[in-house]
Design a protein around this motif. Structure first.
Motif, PDB file in Angstrom:
ATOM      1  N   TYR A  51      58.066 -65.094  50.072  1.00 53.04           N
ATOM      2  CA  TYR A  51      56.916 -65.871  49.616  1.00 53.04           C
ATOM      3  C   TYR A  51      57.326 -67.234  49.108  1.00 53.04           C
ATOM      4  CZ  TYR A  51      57.390 -65.374  44.527  1.00 53.04           C
ATOM      5  OH  TYR A  51      57.798 -65.467  43.236  1.00 53.04           O
ATOM      6  N   GLY A  56      52.494 -71.877  50.258  1.00 56.05           N
ATOM      7  CA  GLY A  56      51.069 -72.063  49.998  1.00 56.05           C
ATOM      8  C   GLY A  56      50.589 -73.486  50.203  1.00 56.05           C
ATOM      9  N   ILE A  70      50.803 -64.236  51.988  1.00 50.68           N
ATOM     10  CA  ILE A  70      50.150 -65.046  50.954  1.00 50.68           C
ATOM     11  C   ILE A  70      48.676 -65.175  51.294  1.00 50.68           C
ATOM     12  CG2 ILE A  70      50.016 -67.327  49.870  1.00 50.68           C
ATOM     13  CD1 ILE A  70      52.597 -66.079  49.177  1.00 50.68           C
ATOM     14  N   GLY A  75      46.686 -68.889  47.174  1.00 51.70           N
ATOM     15  CA  GLY A  75      48.131 -69.005  47.040  1.00 51.70           C
ATOM     16  C   GLY A  75      48.765 -67.770  46.414  1.00 51.70           C
ATOM     17  N   LEU A  76      47.937 -66.782  46.078  1.00 50.78           N
ATOM     18  CA  LEU A  76      48.461 -65.559  45.456  1.00 50.78           C
ATOM     19  C   LEU A  76      49.113 -64.664  46.509  1.00 50.78           C
ATOM     20  CD1 LEU A  76      45.413 -64.694  43.172  1.00 50.78           C
ATOM     21  CD2 LEU A  76      47.704 -65.233  42.347  1.00 50.78           C
ATOM     22  N   ILE A  77      50.129 -63.926  46.086  1.00 47.35           N
ATOM     23  CA  ILE A  77      50.759 -62.948  46.965  1.00 47.35           C
ATOM     24  C   ILE A  77      49.758 -61.823  47.235  1.00 47.35           C
ATOM     25  CG2 ILE A  77      52.591 -61.219  47.129  1.00 47.35           C
ATOM     26  CD1 ILE A  77      54.247 -63.086  45.296  1.00 47.35           C
ATOM     27  N   LYS A  96      46.778 -71.238  40.552  1.00 49.79           N
ATOM     28  CA  LYS A  96      48.056 -71.924  40.406  1.00 49.79           C
ATOM     29  C   LYS A  96      48.686 -71.659  39.044  1.00 49.79           C
ATOM     30  CE  LYS A  96      47.103 -75.781  43.530  1.00 49.79           C
ATOM     31  NZ  LYS A  96      48.352 -76.123  44.195  1.00 49.79           N
ATOM     32  N   THR A  99      50.556 -68.556  39.918  1.00 49.65           N
ATOM     33  CA  THR A  99      51.643 -68.643  40.898  1.00 49.65           C
ATOM     34  C   THR A  99      52.795 -69.520  40.433  1.00 49.65           C
ATOM     35  OG1 THR A  99      50.523 -70.455  42.046  1.00 49.65           O
ATOM     36  CG2 THR A  99      50.111 -68.234  42.847  1.00 49.65           C
ATOM     37  N   GLN A 100      52.545 -70.450  39.506  1.00 49.83           N
ATOM     38  CA  GLN A 100      53.650 -71.301  39.069  1.00 49.83           C
ATOM     39  C   GLN A 100      54.424 -70.680  37.900  1.00 49.83           C
ATOM     40  OE1 GLN A 100      52.649 -74.972  36.951  1.00 49.83           O
ATOM     41  NE2 GLN A 100      50.522 -74.342  36.906  1.00 49.83           N
ATOM     42  N   ARG A 102      56.384 -67.376  35.791  1.00 50.60           N
ATOM     43  CA  ARG A 102      57.192 -66.170  35.973  1.00 50.60           C
ATOM     44  C   ARG A 102      57.354 -65.509  34.615  1.00 50.60           C
ATOM     45  NH1 ARG A 102      56.112 -67.695  40.085  1.00 50.60           N
ATOM     46  NH2 ARG A 102      57.297 -68.116  41.987  1.00 50.60           N
ATOM     47  N   ASN A 138      55.265 -59.109  41.206  1.00 48.73           N
ATOM     48  CA  ASN A 138      55.289 -60.228  42.152  1.00 48.73           C
ATOM     49  C   ASN A 138      55.688 -61.562  41.533  1.00 48.73           C
ATOM     50  OD1 ASN A 138      54.244 -58.815  44.587  1.00 48.73           O
ATOM     51  ND2 ASN A 138      52.536 -58.417  43.192  1.00 48.73           N
ATOM     52  N   TYR A 139      55.547 -61.673  40.234  1.00 47.89           N
ATOM     53  CA  TYR A 139      55.880 -62.943  39.575  1.00 47.89           C
ATOM     54  C   TYR A 139      56.847 -62.683  38.413  1.00 47.89           C
ATOM     55  CZ  TYR A 139      52.235 -64.703  42.566  1.00 47.89           C
ATOM     56  OH  TYR A 139      51.492 -65.022  43.674  1.00 47.89           O
TER      57      TYR A 139
END
Lengths: 164, 438
Positions: A51, A56, A70, A75-77, A96, A99-100, A102, A138-139
């Motif tokens: 990914y 994205g 994706i 933009g999400l998995i 976002k 997704t940005q 972690r 996922n993140y």
């Protein structure tokens, strides 16, 4: 033969049919959701490396298009829990913001608590564990040390003409 | 979107970005009544160019960018902003400026980073816009129209650097939550307005004043009309500084809507979140202000240093006041491939919350040796200072050019990440670019 037995037979047949329909409807109401769920296409979880490179950055019209795992529009998995995450998180803010970032499961829990305390996020109920599973899987954070290398792969190299 | 139209747009933009900007956004309209890019004519022009009127017409006025557009490589996916800004978040809008686009002496309005917490106000009527001064330590409640502000107090212009407290957050490990800024939540513009202290003193400041804080007209993402998005402030001493402004102009033009049009505070040297946008109210407090994003962990760092990953309770977190010394290489863009015989000119910007930058040095050997850069004299305190040097390379190969600034107080930038903190603020580690010499 009189008409009676025939009439009775027909009546019985109708009653039987009604019973079957009734029982069928009853069973569907009881177990239908689970049944439908079983036959639905299950999202396939994917590994991090894939990914990351997908990025994205695509521009697509279709709201539901999935490319390289994706969900393009957000933009999400696209993985287990995606629908619930999208439904709850992007109601207020951009995907976002997910997704940005972690974080560990604990870290994501803290963010949810903060949004509930300060930003008006609702009680997520039984969805909370689904959302946390999705985010923590996922993140998740990577160990990048005290200072990561310049990502040489990502650099767009270009010729710079200078006077000699 | 049809590819042909999109390419056309790219081409138009490539030919003359400024003109394309003007044409498409209608940015040169009447300075008094204009609502910037929200103007219908500008919207129509853009929609026509895009060939998808409905999408934009629906989403644009709501202050949101459709995710499909924000994720595409279309130029100007942000209203009033030039191509090349990196959009981190489109609800609320957050976008940063890549280092090579910060090469201008002052950052152009359409390249200035955007850090919004809520949704900017709509249908702004400048003629009825007012600013109210009140609070426990105000001697009276007093309201000014924009015209009164401009005519009552001395108009001044200063070059002031604004940098988000979270600039550089993306490098922290373990990661911190929030927008993952790399290096571009910073810019320096010439701000025109009146001194905050002049206005405060006109309303009257009681001797027990401790803090000065703002309220703006942006609205909360949750849609709750009365929920305050963000309300921060500065100690009274900072408010009374000569360069602390209530500003209505940026580089001689209206402030872009995304940056606070028509009125905002500007404090150089403090986290930019103190410089309230869409400013409508200022409160003079007799205590440290306690508005949203002032308390808890927001814009705070551990009062005492902690190990990476430590959980720090709220009462051991202290408000960030001064932004650290920092610098960026703005030319060349990272990834330059040059010939061995040539000398490479480098340029950049350095800034600090201290009086001024003392030295800027560069290194091509990962800090084993440092060479001086020429540093320009600042126009005023809190304005960034340009620097330049000419670099030669001993042999062919892969190099990194690192730059380190030191301010007049002797504070210098670290090469590694500075002290870890839970929210990832104040990363002023040296900036570096990659160069190949052949």
């Amino acid at each position: 033969m009189s008409v009676r037995p025939n009439l009775l037979g027909a009546l019985l047949a109708i009653l039987n049919l009604a019973l079957i329909i009734f029982v069928g409807a009853f069973l569907y109401l009881l177990f239908g959701d689970n049944l439908v769920e079983t036959y639905r296409n299950q999202p396939v979880p994917m590994d991090q490396a894939t990914y990351r490179s997908a990025g994205g950055r695509n521009s697509v019209d279709a709201e539901e298009e999935i490319v390289n795992g994706i969900h393009v529009q957000s933009g999400l998995i696209y993985a287990e829990g995606f629908d619930i995450v999208r439904g709850n998180c992007t109601a207020c803010h951009s995907a976002k913001l997910v997704t940005q970032n972690r974080a560990t499961r604990e870290g994501w829990t803290d963010m949810i608590r903060w949004m509930q305390a300060k930003q008006g996020l609702w009680d997520l109920g039984k969805n909370e564990s689904v959302i946390l599973d999705y985010l923590a899987t996922n993140y998740a954070p990577e160990d990048i040390g005290r200072r990561a290398n310049i990502n040489v792969e990502e650099i767009e190299w270009y010729l710079l003409d200078l006077e000699e | 979107m049809p590819d042909k139209k999109v390419t056309g747009l790219h081409e138009l933009y490539a030919q003359d970005p400024v003109e394309a900007d003007k044409q498409l956004w209608g940015r040169t309209s009447d300075p008094v009544t204009r609502r910037g890019f929200l103007q219908k004519s500008a919207l129509t022009a853009l929609s026509m160019a895009l060939g998808s009127q409905m999408v934009f017409a629906e989403h644009f006025p709501a202050g949101m960018i459709p995710a499909g557009l924000a994720n595409s490589d279309l130029p100007f996916s942000l209203p009033g902003k030039r191509a090349g800004l990196v959009v981190l978040n489109d609800k609320p809008i957050n976008a940063e400026t890549p280092p090579h686009l910060l090469d201008d002496e002052l950052t152009p309005n359409d390249l200035f980073f955007v850090r919004n917490n809520g949704i900017p106000p709509q249908d702004i009527d400048v003629s009825s816009w007012t600013l109210t001064i009140e609070g426990e330590s105000a001697q009276q409640k007093k309201t000014y129209s924009l015209a009164e502000l401009k005519s009552t107090f001395e108009n001044v212009t200063y070059n002031l650097t604004l940098e988000c407290g979270g600039n550089g957050r993306s490098e922290f490990n373990p990661p911190a939550k929030g927008n993952q800024w790399s290096t571009g939540a910073v810019g320096c513009a010439a701000w025109t307005g009146v001194r905050l202290r002049d206005v405060l003193q006109d309303a009257g400041v009681k001797s027990d004043a401790v803090y000065v804080a703002y309220y703006g007209k942006d609205t909360h993402l949750s849609g709750e009309a009365d929920k305050v998005v963000i309300s921060r402030g500065v100690p009274i001493k900072k408010a009374m500084e000569e360069e602390s402004l209530i500003a209505w102009a940026m580089n001689g033009q209206d402030i872009p809507l995304l940056n606070g049009y028509p009125l905002r505070l500007v404090f150089g040297g403090f986290p930019a979140s103190c410089s309230g946008k869409w400013l409508s109210k200022i409160v003079i407090r007799d205590r440290v202000h306690d508005g949203p994003k002032m308390t808890g962990q927001s814009y705070r760092v551990p009062c005492k240093p902690v190990a990476p990953g430590t959980k720090v309770p709220d009462d051991e977190m202290c408000i960030i006041e001064k932004m650290p010394v920092k610098s960026l290489i703005t030319y060349p863009k990272t990834g330059a491939m040059i010939k061995r015989a040539a000398r490479l000119p480098i340029r950049g910007k350095a800034w600090t919350s201290a009086a001024r930058i003392k030295t800027v040095e560069y290194s091509i050997d990962f800090g084993s040796s440092w060479n001086p850069c020429n540093v320009k004299v600042p126009t005023n305190r809190y304005g960034w200072q340009g620097f330049f040097a000419s670099v030669s390379f001993p042999k062919t190969g892969y190099y990194e050019v690192w730059v380190r600034a030191t301010d007049i107080k002797g504070n210098a930038q670290p090469m590694l990440l500075p002290g870890w903190n839970p929210r990832g603020y104040l990363n002023n580690a040296c900036h570096r670019i990659a160069v190949k010499v052949s």
